[in-house]
Design an enzyme around this catalytic site. Structure first.
Site, PDB file in Angstrom:
ATOM      1  N   LEU A  46      60.245  57.387 -26.428  1.00 15.38           N
ATOM      2  CA  LEU A  46      60.599  56.067 -25.914  1.00 15.38           C
ATOM      3  C   LEU A  46      59.903  54.993 -26.740  1.00 15.38           C
ATOM      4  O   LEU A  46      58.684  55.003 -26.905  1.00 15.38           O
ATOM      5  CB  LEU A  46      60.203  55.944 -24.445  1.00 15.38           C
ATOM      6  CG  LEU A  46      60.928  56.904 -23.506  1.00 15.38           C
ATOM      7  CD1 LEU A  46      60.416  56.746 -22.086  1.00 15.38           C
ATOM      8  CD2 LEU A  46      62.426  56.698 -23.563  1.00 15.38           C
TER       9      LEU A  46
ATOM     10  N   GLY B 190      54.615  56.324 -25.852  1.00 11.39           N
ATOM     11  CA  GLY B 190      53.592  55.997 -26.843  1.00 11.39           C
ATOM     12  C   GLY B 190      52.723  54.867 -26.333  1.00 11.39           C
ATOM     13  O   GLY B 190      53.047  54.188 -25.375  1.00 11.39           O
TER      14      GLY B 190
ATOM     15  N   ASP C 102      48.355  46.396 -29.783  1.00  9.05           N
ATOM     16  CA  ASP C 102      48.829  45.080 -30.203  1.00  9.05           C
ATOM     17  C   ASP C 102      50.222  45.191 -30.811  1.00  9.05           C
ATOM     18  O   ASP C 102      50.379  45.658 -31.927  1.00  9.05           O
ATOM     19  CB  ASP C 102      47.854  44.485 -31.216  1.00  9.05           C
ATOM     20  CG  ASP C 102      48.185  43.036 -31.546  1.00  9.05           C
ATOM     21  OD1 ASP C 102      49.343  42.618 -31.353  1.00  9.05           O
ATOM     22  OD2 ASP C 102      47.280  42.324 -31.988  1.00  9.05           O
TER      23      ASP C 102
ATOM     24  N   LYS D 226      56.332  29.095 -23.301  1.00 13.38           N
ATOM     25  CA  LYS D 226      55.936  29.747 -24.554  1.00 13.38           C
ATOM     26  C   LYS D 226      57.113  30.360 -25.303  1.00 13.38           C
ATOM     27  O   LYS D 226      56.944  30.876 -26.396  1.00 13.38           O
ATOM     28  CB  LYS D 226      54.915  30.844 -24.266  1.00 13.38           C
ATOM     29  CG  LYS D 226      53.621  30.335 -23.691  1.00 13.38           C
ATOM     30  CD  LYS D 226      52.671  31.480 -23.422  1.00 13.38           C
ATOM     31  CE  LYS D 226      51.402  30.985 -22.769  1.00 13.38           C
ATOM     32  NZ  LYS D 226      50.495  32.086 -22.441  1.00 13.38           N
TER      33      LYS D 226
ATOM     34  N   LEU E 198      56.241  47.324 -23.196  1.00 13.39           N
ATOM     35  CA  LEU E 198      55.504  47.462 -21.941  1.00 13.39           C
ATOM     36  C   LEU E 198      54.294  48.368 -22.136  1.00 13.39           C
ATOM     37  O   LEU E 198      54.273  49.199 -23.044  1.00 13.39           O
ATOM     38  CB  LEU E 198      56.412  48.074 -20.868  1.00 13.39           C
ATOM     39  CG  LEU E 198      57.740  47.368 -20.583  1.00 13.39           C
ATOM     40  CD1 LEU E 198      58.524  48.146 -19.537  1.00 13.39           C
ATOM     41  CD2 LEU E 198      57.515  45.941 -20.152  1.00 13.39           C
TER      42      LEU E 198
END
Length: 124
Positions: A22, A42, A46, A81, A88
């Site tokens: 995924l 996984g 960042d 923003k 996720l």
């Protein structure tokens, strides 16, 4: 849920054709959960630095990939923003998958796992 941990790689434990990696960068949409498949979640800290790293890793290992159907069921929200992310945390992906498995409803599952801070919401 039963969980086993091991030092062995999933590549050594399961046939390649049974593994679905995924990644939010996949072109393939996860439409249903197949109990005969193994889903790899996984984890990266960042997303801006490691963009497409999970997709690249899966492709290097000749694995099938899929992404959650966020854009198919949710809409982008207006925010100051202009931030929208389909990436996720592992616990959020797990919440989405486990809720979908219980309800067979992607809207319910995505509501359970995709926080409003990601810039997406379910349409009214």
């Amino acid at each position: 849920f039963q969980m086993d941990t091991t030092q062995e790689s999933y590549l050594d434990l399961f046939p390649l054709d049974a593994i679905v990696y995924l990644t939010p960068d996949s072109e393939n949409v996860l439409e249903d959960i197949d109990p005969n498949k193994v889903y790899v979640l996984g984890g990266l800290v960042d997303e801006s630095i490691h963009k497409k790293l999970t997709l690249q890793r899966a492709q290097e290992q000749s694995l099938h990939t899929a992404r959650l159907p966020i854009r198919e069921y949710m809409v982008k929200t207006a925010n100051t923003k202009n931030y929208h992310s389909e990436t996720l945390a592992i616990n959020q992906v797990f919440d989405v998958l486990s809720t979908y498995y219980e309800t067979r409803s992607w809207p319910a599952a995505l509501k359970a796992g995709v926080s409003s801070g990601k810039g997406y919401m379910l349409p009214d």
